[in-house]
Design an enzyme around this catalytic site. Structure first.
Site, PDB file in Angstrom:
ATOM      1  N   ASP A 174      21.070  92.568   7.014  1.00 26.90           N
ATOM      2  CA  ASP A 174      21.842  93.762   7.390  1.00 26.90           C
ATOM      3  C   ASP A 174      20.933  94.985   7.249  1.00 26.90           C
ATOM      4  OD1 ASP A 174      24.019  95.204   8.201  1.00 26.90           O
ATOM      5  OD2 ASP A 174      25.304  94.674   6.507  1.00 26.90           O
ATOM      6  N   HIS A 187      28.557  91.051  17.833  1.00 28.71           N
ATOM      7  CA  HIS A 187      28.866  92.193  16.954  1.00 28.71           C
ATOM      8  C   HIS A 187      27.950  93.397  17.215  1.00 28.71           C
ATOM      9  CE1 HIS A 187      29.928  94.519  13.463  1.00 28.71           C
ATOM     10  NE2 HIS A 187      28.766  94.322  12.862  1.00 28.71           N
TER      11      HIS A 187
HETATM   12  C1  HEM Z   1      32.031  92.260   6.761  1.00 32.58           C
HETATM   13  C2  HEM Z   1      31.877  93.015   7.830  1.00 32.58           C
HETATM   14  C3  HEM Z   1      30.577  93.183   8.556  1.00 32.58           C
HETATM   15  C4  HEM Z   1      29.491  92.357   8.629  1.00 32.58           C
HETATM   16  C5  HEM Z   1      29.323  90.979   8.002  1.00 32.58           C
HETATM   17  C6  HEM Z   1      28.503  93.022   9.446  1.00 32.58           C
HETATM   18  C7  HEM Z   1      27.254  92.503   9.741  1.00 32.58           C
HETATM   19  C8  HEM Z   1      26.301  93.144  10.510  1.00 32.58           C
HETATM   20  C9  HEM Z   1      24.984  92.629  10.786  1.00 32.58           C
HETATM   21  C10 HEM Z   1      24.427  91.308  10.252  1.00 32.58           C
HETATM   22  C11 HEM Z   1      24.355  93.523  11.585  1.00 32.58           C
HETATM   23  C12 HEM Z   1      22.939  93.386  12.165  1.00 32.58           C
HETATM   24  C13 HEM Z   1      21.882  93.993  11.336  1.00 32.58           C
HETATM   25  C14 HEM Z   1      21.680  95.466  11.513  1.00 32.58           C
HETATM   26  O1  HEM Z   1      21.368  95.936  12.605  1.00 32.58           O
HETATM   27  O2  HEM Z   1      21.836  96.175  10.518  1.00 32.58           O
HETATM   28  C15 HEM Z   1      25.265  94.614  11.817  1.00 32.58           C
HETATM   29  C16 HEM Z   1      25.006  95.729  12.580  1.00 32.58           C
HETATM   30  C17 HEM Z   1      25.921  96.728  12.849  1.00 32.58           C
HETATM   31  N1  HEM Z   1      27.231  96.800  12.417  1.00 32.58           N
HETATM   32 FE1  HEM Z   1      28.141  95.479  11.207  1.00 32.58          FE
HETATM   33  N2  HEM Z   1      29.020  94.224   9.871  1.00 32.58           N
HETATM   34  C18 HEM Z   1      30.271  94.363   9.341  1.00 32.58           C
HETATM   35  C19 HEM Z   1      31.131  95.435   9.513  1.00 32.58           C
HETATM   36  C20 HEM Z   1      30.930  96.459  10.408  1.00 32.58           C
HETATM   37  C21 HEM Z   1      31.904  97.479  10.718  1.00 32.58           C
HETATM   38  C22 HEM Z   1      33.304  97.593  10.105  1.00 32.58           C
HETATM   39  C23 HEM Z   1      31.324  98.292  11.653  1.00 32.58           C
HETATM   40  C24 HEM Z   1      31.923  99.504  12.330  1.00 32.58           C
HETATM   41  C25 HEM Z   1      33.189  99.603  12.682  1.00 32.58           C
HETATM   42  C26 HEM Z   1      29.983  97.803  11.893  1.00 32.58           C
HETATM   43  C27 HEM Z   1      29.068  98.392  12.732  1.00 32.58           C
HETATM   44  C28 HEM Z   1      27.779  97.956  12.908  1.00 32.58           C
HETATM   45  C29 HEM Z   1      26.795  98.670  13.691  1.00 32.58           C
HETATM   46  C30 HEM Z   1      26.989 100.010  14.392  1.00 32.58           C
HETATM   47  C31 HEM Z   1      25.631  97.901  13.654  1.00 32.58           C
HETATM   48  C32 HEM Z   1      24.300  98.231  14.308  1.00 32.58           C
HETATM   49  C33 HEM Z   1      24.292  97.778  15.757  1.00 32.58           C
HETATM   50  C34 HEM Z   1      22.968  98.117  16.406  1.00 32.58           C
HETATM   51  O3  HEM Z   1      22.594  99.293  16.347  1.00 32.58           O
HETATM   52  O4  HEM Z   1      22.326  97.224  16.951  1.00 32.58           O
HETATM   53  N3  HEM Z   1      29.790  96.685  11.134  1.00 32.58           N
HETATM   54  N4  HEM Z   1      26.455  94.362  11.154  1.00 32.58           N
END
Ligand code: HEM
Length: 488
Positions: free
Chosen positions: A212, A350
């Site tokens: 993450d 995601h």
């Molecule tokens: C348990 C809940 C969640 C998990 C397991 C999760 C997991 C991840 C993972 C593995 C990544 C890819 C690594 C990274 O780019 O940092 C990511 C990216 C991201 N997540 Fe989540 N996330 C969660 C909740 C959320 C929530 C609630 C939001 C917003 C409503 C969110 C928004 C984002 C965004 C904006 C990115 C970056 C996308 C990009 O710029 O490529 N995430 N998340």
């Protein structure tokens, strides 16, 4: 938690500058971009006139973090403590940028609307979601009511949150004890949530096992973008700064940011079972590789952090570890139609749902957040893994900063992740829900595009792998306000 002798703890808390740190309180896996150095940030802030000494420093991922949610029971005493004791201990952005300037335990504080009311600060910050509180948003966010919510997040009980970050339990514990002593009689502790980076080689990974904290926007006046990183005006994250979408903010709020907090429980054994039972049967892949590919396509990255847009069939750990390459993609490729091609990355993944990149004709700089959450809860036990059933709660203490909750967290969750039609404009296919965080009020969620051989095949997810336990919206005020309007 381990206890430190009180003489040391008094020193640590009483004068943070006495002890010079040798190791950082932030984690630093290779896949995550580095923070700017103090000199780089100072040089950048000159052009954007950001006051990094006045902006609270809760950035990126820490080793250990503790969230103390409180209500104010004695307004006069609380204001006095805020002014005299707390303000000087709140960690600035500048302080976090170099290890030698970091305090032993970093402290940040943020207030809900009911907290500002308790402090009799009538000024409106002009954010509708903040004013209403998160409980009123539960349906908008896709929660099936509030039955699953932690009781403390109901009825606007929480006035504020202290965020304590450090590298050892002992440091956190001794700081917490001192904080409790200082605020005795002024607050009631409503809820304590303890977060910790995952151990060993899992450091930096969330509980499903994926790295993450890789893709964050670069903020003008703070950091220089890496290849593929979006550069956004500071007002998208910081209230009152350049290109803040809301023009009317009280002057004292400038440099503050809204903190959307969500406690998101993760059903890890159930998630793993789903992957094991549904391997993608792609020629040349074993069943095990097919299961790993399914997980990678649900997230948009492999567990290592390598993006599937650049590594579509097999993980590429070397790419994952290189921050100059691991975010340098747009989903567009010569000779491939971005409106229909899901061979590399599903529209529903995601990271594509929450940041569509070249799916939009022009760059979207409006719907951006800085994520600063941390995992909480224990590692999966052998008994849980064997039974495929979660018995101990674990998940993500999700923290997002933005200058408008309606454009940031709330928008990403409601208009994109929970909206089966999004990403719109794709040919012959409705993407369906974000398989990780998309929420349908507890009902089944249909997800398309996951199978690269037959992208129109729908997966009907009967289980929510991420379950909301509720949360609250806060304002992380500029440090000057802690001895100014909030303590007046
Ligand atoms: C348990 C809940 C969640 C998990 C397991 C999760 C997991 C991840 C993972 C593995 C990544 C890819 C690594 C990274 O780019 O940092 C990511 C990216 C991201 N997540 Fe989540 N996330 C969660 C909740 C959320 C929530 C609630 C939001 C917003 C409503 C969110 C928004 C984002 C965004 C904006 C990115 C970056 C996308 C990009 O710029 O490529 N995430 N998340």
């Amino acid at each position: 938690m381990e206890q430190l002798p009180s003489a040391i703890s008094a020193n640590i808390f009483g004068n943070n500058t006495l002890i010079s740190r040798e190791s950082s309180i932030l984690i630093d896996p290779a896949a995550q971009p580095n923070l700017p150095t103090l000199e780089e940030a100072r040089a950048a802030s000159l052009t954007a006139t950001l006051d990094l000494d006045n902006i609270q420093g809760d950035i990126l991922q820490k080793k250990k973090e503790l969230f103390l949610f409180f209500s104010i029971t004695n307004k006069v005493l609380f204001k006095q403590k805020l002014r005299a004791d707390i303000k000087n201990r709140v960690t600035t952005t500048t302080q976090l940028l170099s290890v030698s300037h970091q305090p032993v335990t970093a402290l940040n504080v943020a207030f809900s609307r009911s907290g500002l009311d308790a402090l009799e600060v009538p000024d409106m910050l002009n954010d509708i979601a903040f004013s209403g509180g998160q409980e009123a948003d539960n349906a908008v966010l896709g929660d099936p009511g509030t039955d699953n919510w932690v009781d403390a997040f109901l009825d606007k009980k929480i006035h504020g949150v202290f965020l304590l970050a450090s590298d050892t339990d002992a440091n956190l514990n001794s700081f917490l004890n001192d904080l409790r002593a200082i605020l005795q009689g002024a607050i009631k502790e409503e809820y304590l949530l303890v977060g910790a980076a995952r151990p060993g080689s899992e450091e930096g990974h969330e509980h499903f096992g994926f790295m993450d904290g890789i893709s964050q926007p670069a903020v003008e006046g703070f950091n220089t973008p890496l290849p593929g990183q979006e550069k956004i005006p500071p007002g998208v994250i910081l209230v009152g700064e350049d290109e803040d979408p809301i023009s009317k903010r009280p002057e004292w709020a400038r440099g503050g940011s809204f903190l959307a907090f969500r406690q998101l429980a993760q059903k890890v054994p159930e998630f793993n079972r789903f992957l094991t039972e549904n391997p993608l049967l792609v020629p040349g892949l074993t069943r095990e590789q097919g299961s790993a590919l399914l997980g990678a396509r649900m997230v948009g990255r492999w567990k290592s952090g390598a993006p599937i847009d650049l590594a579509p069939r097999f993980d590429d750990p070397v790419l994952a570890r290189d921050p100059t390459r691991n975010n340098d993609f747009t989903f567009a490729h010569p000779g491939e139609d971005i409106a229909s091609d899901q061979t590399r990355c599903p529209f529903s993944a995601h990271i594509r749902k929450t940041k569509p990149r070249a799916d939009f004709a022009s760059t979207d700089r409006e719907h951006q957040i800085i994520r600063a959450g941390i995992p909480y809860g224990p590692e999966v036990t052998p008994a849980e893994a064997a039974s495929n059933i979660t018995t101990q709660e674990r998940g993500l203490a999700f923290v997002a900063y933005q200058s408008s909750i309606s454009n940031g967290f709330r928008f990403l969750q409601q208009a994109w992740a929970n909206n089966p039609e999004f990403i719109t404009g794709k040919i012959d296919d409705t993407p369906g829900f974000d398989p990780i965080i998309g929420a349908n009020k507890g009902q089944e969620r249909s997800v398309s595009g996951l199978d690269p051989i037959n992208p129109k095949r729908d997966f009907d997810l009967k289980t929510d792998f991420v379950v909301s336990r509720g949360g609250e919206y806060f304002f992380s005020a500029p440090i000057s306000a802690l001895s100014g309007v909030l303590a007046a």
